[in-house]
Design an enzyme around this catalytic site. Structure first.
Site, PDB file in Angstrom:
ATOM      1  N   PRO A 132      55.477 -32.033 -70.217  1.00  0.00           N
ATOM      2  CA  PRO A 132      55.726 -32.239 -68.781  1.00  0.00           C
ATOM      3  C   PRO A 132      55.443 -30.946 -68.017  1.00  0.00           C
ATOM      4  O   PRO A 132      55.776 -29.855 -68.479  1.00  0.00           O
ATOM      5  CB  PRO A 132      57.214 -32.588 -68.723  1.00  0.00           C
ATOM      6  CG  PRO A 132      57.606 -32.967 -70.109  1.00  0.00           C
ATOM      7  CD  PRO A 132      56.706 -32.211 -71.025  1.00  0.00           C
ATOM      8  N   GLY A 136      54.744 -25.295 -62.793  1.00  0.00           N
ATOM      9  CA  GLY A 136      54.050 -24.298 -63.612  1.00  0.00           C
ATOM     10  C   GLY A 136      54.554 -22.885 -63.386  1.00  0.00           C
ATOM     11  O   GLY A 136      53.835 -21.919 -63.607  1.00  0.00           O
ATOM     12  N   THR A 207      59.666 -27.288 -59.013  1.00  0.00           N
ATOM     13  CA  THR A 207      60.071 -28.678 -58.726  1.00  0.00           C
ATOM     14  C   THR A 207      61.483 -28.975 -59.224  1.00  0.00           C
ATOM     15  O   THR A 207      62.009 -28.278 -60.102  1.00  0.00           O
ATOM     16  CB  THR A 207      59.124 -29.655 -59.463  1.00  0.00           C
ATOM     17  OG1 THR A 207      59.274 -29.432 -60.884  1.00  0.00           O
ATOM     18  CG2 THR A 207      57.676 -29.455 -59.068  1.00  0.00           C
ATOM     19  N   SER A 216      67.994 -24.034 -63.905  1.00  0.00           N
ATOM     20  CA  SER A 216      67.664 -23.018 -62.910  1.00  0.00           C
ATOM     21  C   SER A 216      68.872 -22.637 -62.036  1.00  0.00           C
ATOM     22  O   SER A 216      69.864 -23.350 -61.950  1.00  0.00           O
ATOM     23  CB  SER A 216      66.547 -23.613 -62.056  1.00  0.00           C
ATOM     24  OG  SER A 216      66.394 -22.940 -60.861  1.00  0.00           O
ATOM     25  N   TYR A 472      70.424  -8.965 -63.168  1.00  0.00           N
ATOM     26  CA  TYR A 472      68.991  -9.255 -63.123  1.00  0.00           C
ATOM     27  C   TYR A 472      68.240  -7.923 -63.134  1.00  0.00           C
ATOM     28  O   TYR A 472      68.338  -7.151 -62.175  1.00  0.00           O
ATOM     29  CB  TYR A 472      68.729 -10.029 -61.842  1.00  0.00           C
ATOM     30  CG  TYR A 472      67.351 -10.638 -61.703  1.00  0.00           C
ATOM     31  CD1 TYR A 472      67.147 -11.999 -61.903  1.00  0.00           C
ATOM     32  CD2 TYR A 472      66.256  -9.862 -61.346  1.00  0.00           C
ATOM     33  CE1 TYR A 472      65.898 -12.564 -61.757  1.00  0.00           C
ATOM     34  CE2 TYR A 472      65.002 -10.417 -61.195  1.00  0.00           C
ATOM     35  CZ  TYR A 472      64.828 -11.770 -61.403  1.00  0.00           C
ATOM     36  OH  TYR A 472      63.590 -12.333 -61.255  1.00  0.00           O
TER      37      TYR A 472
END
Ligand code: FAD
Length: 552
Positions: A132, A136, A207, A216, A472
C-alpha cells in the site's frame, strides 16, 4: 495531489534557499564546514537512469486492469521510481545516485474499497507482493520491496480514495477514505466547520491511511491526540475479507484489533477508510514564543505544564543548538528588527542574567474560545515565569507556523552541498528525558569523532503527555571523502538509536519501524513481543504477500 519529486522532497518547483537568510551561510560554514554557495552534488538525471523492465505476466496485468480499469494500471518508469521508496535519507541518497533498488513492477490506483479488494485478490491469486502507498513520505523504509524479491511487486496507490464520506455531528466522528491527503482532508472538514487537528510536518504530502499505518503524530497532538487516539474505527481489506471495527468510544472485546491495525505498515491489509474524532474549528488559535535561560529550565517548565491543569495544543522547546539554528534561518531583518533584537539581547543579558548562547526557544500553542485561550496563556505564563522564562509574543510562533511545512526541503539543499542531514525521534518518561538527551548527545559526538567529521546535533522536546514526552533530534555532517557516505550515516544514526534503547526510551515515537528501526525492535518490545507480531503477520498473511519484510 501531484506526486513528489522522484529524487527529493516535495513539489518540483519548490526548493529551500539560503539567499534570503543572511545568517545561514556563516552558521553552516562554522558548524559543518559547508560552503552554501558551492553545489557539489546533484541527483542523477532521470533520463540517464537504468529502469529495469517490469516483471508482470499478461494474466496478472489483465486481472489488474479488470479490477481498476486500464487507465489506473501504470508501468510508466517515472511512476515506478516515485513509488519505489519513501523519503528517508537513505532513500534520497540512493535515488540521487541512480541506485533504484527493487522497483515495483506496476502501480495500481483503485477508486474505492471494492477495487482494493479485487486488486488484492488478483495479487494473492498470482502470488504477487502488494505494498500500500499513501503519500510516499515514509522515513523508516516502510515502502521498499526487499532487494531479493522475485515475485511481481504491486504498489497500490490509494490517492483516489480521497473523500470525507460523512460526519456524525452528534458524536463528532468523521468517516474518511484512507487515501485523503492532509490538506484535502482538512479542506473538506473545514468546509463543514470541523478539523481533525492532525498536522505532522509531512502534512502536505501524507495521507490518513499512511498516518494510521505508521502511528503518526502531529504538532498539535497535545490537544488532539496522536493518530492512534484520533482513530476510532477502521475498515481494512485483508486476505481473509473485509475487517470492520465499530466506532465506539471504548470497548472490551479482547486485545484491540483496531490497535493491531494502527502501525501495521501495510502488513495486515489495506486500510480503506477510518472513522476519526473531529473537533469544531477553534475560534481562537495562537502560538506564542518563549525563551528559557537553559535547556534544563525549558524541560522542567514543560514537565510542569504537563502536570498542571493547563492544556495547550502545542508544547515545544528547542535546545540551545536548535535555537541557534532557528535564529540562523531567519530572513534578513529590517533596521527596526535589528534594533528590537539588540534591545532584547541587552535586556536578557543585563536584566535577566541570560547567557544567550545557552538560551532555548520554545513555542506553546493555545486553541479554543477567546476566554479559554486567555486563561490557558495565564496559567502557562505563571509556570514559564517560575522557570526563569519569558514570553516573546506571537510573531515567532506565527513564523514557525508558516515555515513548518517548508523545512523538509532543507535536506535536499544540504545534500546538494555534500552534507547529510536526518532526524531520529523517541519518547521516554519525564524522569528519564534528560538522561536520554545526554546519552544521545554523547553517542552522536562519539560517532562524529570516530568518523573524523565535524557534525552538528540539535534537539527539541515536543508532544507532551501526562507521563513523558517526545525528544526529536536532528543531526547533520559532511561525510569524510574516503568511504561510503551511507556507511558513515549509519554509524551516526545507529549510535543515536542505540542510545535511545539503552537509556530506556523507545526506538521511535512516531516514525514507525519499517526496515530502518527493525534492528532495535527486540530491545524495545522484548523477544516474545517480536514473536507475537510475527505470529500475527504470519496468521493474517500466510503467503507474505503484504509488504513483506517490514516491522518484524
Ligand atoms: C520531511 C518529513 C517530515 C515528517 N514529519 C512527520 C511528523 O511530523 N509526524 C509523523 O508522524 N511523521 C512524519 N514523517 C513520517 C511520515 O510522513 C509518516 O510516517 C506518515 O504517516 C506516512 O504517511 P504516508 O501517507 O506518506 O504513507 P506512506 O509513506 O505512503 O506509507 C507508510 C507506510 O504505511 C503503509 N500504508 C500507507 N497507506 C496505507 C493504507 N491505506 N493501508 C495500509 N497501509 C498503508 C505503507 O505500506 C507503508 O508501510 C515525516 C517524514 C518526512 C520525510
Amino acid at each position: 495531489m501531484a506526486a513528489m519529486k522522484w529524487s527529493g522532497w516535495g513539489e518540483d518547483d519548490v526548493a529551500f534557499t539560503h539567499e534570503d537568510k543572511p545568517a545561514l551561510g556563516p552558521f553552516l560554514q562554522s558548524n559543518l564546514d559547508l560552503d552554501v554557495t558551492r553545489e557539489t552534488s546533484r541527483p542523477a538525471a532521470f533520463e540517464g537512469l537504468e529502469v529495469p523492465e517490469p516483471s508482470l505476466s499478461p494474466d496478472l496485468s489483465a486481472a489488474l486492469e479488470d479490477a481498476v480499469g486500464e487507465r489506473s494500471v501504470s508501468t510508466d518508469p517515472l511512476d515506478r521510481v516515485v513509488h519505489a521508496r519513501g523519503k528517508g535519507l537513505r532513500d534520497l541518497v540512493r535515488h540521487r545516485r541512480g541506485d533504484l533498488g527493487r522497483l515495483p513492477d506496476v502501480v495500481v490506483r483503485p477508486a474505492g474499497e471494492d477495487e482494493v479488494a479485487t486488486t488484492l485478490r488478483a495479487a494473492l491469486d498470482a502470488d504477487a507482493v502488494l505494498i500500500p502507498f499513501g503519500g510516499g513520505t515514509s522515513i523508516s523504509g516502510s515502502l521498499e520491496a526487499p532487494a531479493e524479491e522475485r515475485r511481481t511487486v504491486i504498489s497500490l496507490d490509494l490517492s483516489r480514495l480521497d473523500r470525507v464520506v460523512a460526519v456524525d455531528a452528534a458524536s463528532r466522528l468523521a468517516q474518511i477514505q484512507a487515501g485523503a491527503f492532509g490538506p484535502d482532508l482538512e479542506r473538506q472538514l473545514n468546509a463543514q466547520g470541523w478539523t481533525l487537528g492532525h498536522f505532522p510536518d509531512s502534512f502536505s504530502h501524507s495521507t490518513l491511511g499512511g498516518w494510521i499505518a505508521t502511528r503518526s503524530s502531529g504538532m498539535q497532538s497535545d490537544r488532539y491526540g496522536d493518530i492512534a487516539d484520533l482513530t476510532r474505527a477502521v475498515r481494512v481489506v485483508t486476505p481473509s475479507g473485509l475487517l470492520v471495527t465499530r466506532p465506539v468510544p471504548h470497548t472490551s472485546t479482547g486485545p484491540s484489533v483496531r490497535e493491531m491495525v494502527l502501525g501495521s505498515e501495510g502488513r495486515l491489509g489495506v486500510i480503506t477508510e477510518a472513522t476519526v474524532q473531529v473537533r469544531r474549528v477553534p475560534a481562537c488559535r495562537v502560538i506564542l514564543g518563549y525563551l528559557f535561560p537553559t535547556w534544563s529550565d525549558g524541560l522542567a517548565a514543560l514537565q510542569d505544564v504537563a502536570a498542571s491543569e493547563a492544556a495547550p495544543s502545542v508544547t515545544r522547546v528547542s535546545d540551545a543548538n536548535e535555537t541557534a539554528f532557528s535564529f540562523a534561518t531567519r530572513k534578513a531583518p529590517t533596521a527596526l528588527d535589528r534594533v528590537k533584537s539588540r534591545a532584547l539581547t541587552e535586556y536578557l543579558e543585563r536584566r535577566r542574567g541570560f547567557d544567550v548562547g545557552a538560551m532555548c526557544l520554545s513555542f506553546i500553542g493555545y486553541e479554543g474560545s477567546e476566554r479559554h485561550v486567555a486563561g490557558q496563556r495565564k496559567a502557562v505564563g505563571r509556570i514559564v515565569g517560575r522557570h526563569g522564562g519569558l514570553c516573546i509574543g506571537a510573531s515567532p510562533g506565527e513564523l514557525y507556523d508558516q515555515k513548518k511545512f517548508d523545512t523538509p526541503y532543507i535536506r535536499d539543499f544540504l545534500l546538494d552541498r555534500g552534507a547529510l542531514a536526518d532526524v531520529s525521534e523517541t519518547a521516554a518518561p519525564w524522569s528519564r528525558l534528560s538522561g536520554v538527551y545526554d546519552a544521545v548527545m554523547a553517542s552522536a559526538h562519539r560517532a562524529f569523532d570516530e568518523l573524523g567529521v565535524r557534525g552538528y546535533i540539535m534537539c527539541h522536546l515536543s508532544h507532551s503527555y501526562h507521563s513523558g514526552a517526545c525528544l526529536y533530534f536532528t543531526f547533520a555532517f559532511k561525510p569524510a571523502p574516503e568511504g561510503d557516505e551511507l556507511v558513515q550515516y549509519d554509524v551516526v544514526k545507529s549510535a543515536i538509536q542505540q542510545a535511545f534503547v539503552d537509556s530506556g526510551a523507545t526506538l521511535s515515537h512516531h516514525h514507525a519501524v519499517g526496515t530502518e528501526h527493525q534492528r532495535w525492535l527486540e530491545e524495545d518490545i522484548s523477544a516474545p513481543g517480536v514473536a507475537m507480531l510475527q505470529a500475527l503477520f504470519g496468521g493474517v498473511d500466510p503467503g507474505a504477500n503484504l509488504n513483506p519484510g517490514k516491522i518484524a
